[in-house]
Design an enzyme around this catalytic site. Structure first.
Site, PDB file in Angstrom:
ATOM      1  CD1 TRP A 100      28.735  39.782  35.097  1.00  0.00           C
ATOM      2  CD2 TRP A 100      30.007  38.589  33.491  1.00  0.00           C
ATOM      3  NE1 TRP A 100      29.002  40.462  33.904  1.00  0.00           N
ATOM      4  CE2 TRP A 100      29.785  39.657  33.075  1.00  0.00           C
ATOM      5  CE3 TRP A 100      30.743  37.735  32.746  1.00  0.00           C
ATOM      6  CZ2 TRP A 100      30.124  40.126  31.712  1.00  0.00           C
ATOM      7  CZ3 TRP A 100      31.196  37.906  31.599  1.00  0.00           C
ATOM      8  CH2 TRP A 100      30.892  39.009  31.226  1.00  0.00           C
ATOM      9  CG  ASP A 167      33.359  37.904  39.792  1.00  0.00           C
ATOM     10  OD1 ASP A 167      34.123  39.105  39.825  1.00  0.00           O
ATOM     11  OD2 ASP A 167      32.866  37.327  38.498  1.00  0.00           O
ATOM     12  CE  LYS A 191      32.770  44.980  34.367  1.00  0.00           C
ATOM     13  NZ  LYS A 191      32.655  43.689  34.267  1.00  0.00           N
TER      14      LYS A 191
HETATM   15  C1  LIG Z   1      32.564  42.547  34.015  1.00  0.00           C
HETATM   16  C2  LIG Z   1      32.330  41.148  34.709  1.00  0.00           C
HETATM   17  C3  LIG Z   1      33.083  39.843  34.266  1.00  0.00           C
HETATM   18  C4  LIG Z   1      33.932  39.461  33.191  1.00  0.00           C
HETATM   19  O1  LIG Z   1      35.149  40.439  33.121  1.00  0.00           O
HETATM   20  P1  LIG Z   1      36.060  40.122  32.078  1.00  0.00           P
HETATM   21  O2  LIG Z   1      37.228  41.235  32.553  1.00  0.00           O
HETATM   22  O3  LIG Z   1      35.475  40.863  30.678  1.00  0.00           O
HETATM   23  O4  LIG Z   1      36.375  38.676  31.886  1.00  0.00           O
HETATM   24  C5  LIG Z   1      32.921  38.928  35.297  1.00  0.00           C
HETATM   25  N1  LIG Z   1      32.543  39.199  36.557  1.00  0.00           N
HETATM   26  C6  LIG Z   1      31.630  40.274  36.669  1.00  0.00           C
HETATM   27  C7  LIG Z   1      31.013  40.262  38.054  1.00  0.00           C
HETATM   28  C8  LIG Z   1      31.674  41.383  35.912  1.00  0.00           C
HETATM   29  O5  LIG Z   1      31.088  42.549  36.187  1.00  0.00           O
END
Ligand SMILES: *Cc1c(COP(=O)(O)O)cnc(C)c1O
Length: 355
Positions: A100, A167, A191
């Site tokens: 990511w 993030d 999540k």
């Molecule tokens: C799932 C995830 C993403 C991507 O998320 P989307 O909502 O599908 O764009 C980005 N960064 C992390 C750390 C993630 O777990």
């Protein structure tokens, strides 16, 4: 009975599903569905306001923070952030500790210069790089708090002299943290905080003020701040599901109580895996994630039958990410300890049969 170890979208508390279902048929006794009310009505304004104030309360945010609910997943933030803060004659610093994060780097390069301060790519992101320096003249430093795919997590907040950006998509509100140390935090909701389709952004007012102009309105954070996350129609239902999840988190005792439960779940799982020699843990022990546990089997021929055994017990989402293989168990906030107990019992039985 299902045990949902999905990596995202993932399990949410049962009461959230129940209340969200009721609100689709009749929102708060209005005789209207949450899906058919205007977003500029007092009804929805109350939803948004309560969600924002719960975020401030649960994260213990200071007055200088803005809380926004924005469209798109975390992947939108990969480019929206540099679009606002980076330019062809400035540099942003990034830590490359997972898939990511590397996607965030790729997007940032479209807007300006990127300095990758360290990378663990060569060892398949099996650890968090531990020695690096962040240039003081970069416009921000970006890292991923929890690497969802590889199962690593940064347990300390890096000390830097420039704006700190994270993030937190896969571990937000799962553990106590000084969220006020960050200038900009983003997280896709699916999540730990709600339904897919919305991003939570928590940022310093002063940092947002410094953003670039001359970019599309929907991309400009300042305009979202000025319009209280209602520059256009927000993802109404996704925000409502966040509100319900935030209420649930508060009801169980907030982030501190959540962290204790998450630690219990993770230590039960990791201790079991370590005690059973048929399993292999590829991640450096000090960097193991409390949210996503990744493991393989020493004998790859056993993987299919382990997967089948999990399936028979009603377990879903145990297969590893397609880029990593093996298994990944996601232990997000809403996953009950009892699901981990069922899984670890199965692991012991499986190991005694095949070990
Ligand atoms: C799932 C995830 C993403 C991507 O998320 P989307 O909502 O599908 O764009 C980005 N960064 C992390 C750390 C993630 O777990």
């Amino acid at each position: 009975m299902k045990h949902n170890f999905n990596a995202g979208p993932s399990i949410l508390p049962r009461v959230v599903f129940e209340e969200a279902s009721r609100a689709i048929l009749d929102f708060n006794g209005t005789g209207l569905s949450i899906l058919e009310i205007g977003h500029r009505t007092p009804l929805f304004e109350a939803v948004l306001q309560e969600a924002v104030s719960l975020v401030k309360e649960l994260m213990q945010l200071k007055e200088d923070k803005e809380v926004l609910f924005l469209h798109g997943g975390a992947s939108t933030q990969f480019f929206q952030l540099p679009m606002n803060f980076l330019s062809k004659d400035t540099t942003a610093a990034y830590l490359d500790a997972g898939v990511w994060g590397s996607k965030a780097i790729k997007e940032a390069k479209l807007f300006g210069n990127v300095k990758v301060v360290a990378s663990s790519k060569e060892t398949q992101y099996d650890r968090i790089p531990d020695s690096y320096s962040v240039p003081d003249d970069a416009v921000y430093f970006h890292y991923t708090t929890n690497n969802t795919i590889e199962g690593t997590q940064m347990h300390a907040i890096p000390a830097v002299n420039i704006p700190l950006v994270a993030d937190m998509s896969s571990d937000i509100l799962s553990r106590e943290m000084d969220f006020n140390r960050f200038d900009f935090i983003y997280a896709g909701a699916q999540k730990n905080i709600g339904a897919a389709g919305v991003n939570l952004v928590v940022a310093n007012k002063g940092f947002l003020e410094k953003g670039n102009t001359g970019i599309p309105s929907m991309m400009e954070y300042r305009q979202h701040v000025a319009n209280g996350s209602m520059l256009n129609t927000p993802p109404v239902f996704a925000i409502y599901v966040c509100l319900l999840t935030l209420r649930w988190l508060k009801s169980i005792g907030g982030v501190a109580a959540m962290e204790k439960i998450n630690e219990q779940k993770a230590s039960l799982l990791y201790n079991t895996l370590e005690s059973l020699p048929i399993f292999h843990l590829p991640v450096a022990p000090q960097d193991r994630s409390l949210m996503n546990a990744v493991f393989t089997m020493k004998d790859p021929d056993l993987e299919a039958s382990f997967l089948q055994a999990c399936k028979e017990e009603g377990m879903v989402g145990v297969k590893g990410h397609r880029s990593v293989g093996g298994f990944r168990i996601s232990l997000y906030n809403a996953l009950p300890l009892s699901s981990v107990e069922t899984l670890t019992t199965l692991m012991k039985h499986f190991a005694s049969k095949h070990g």
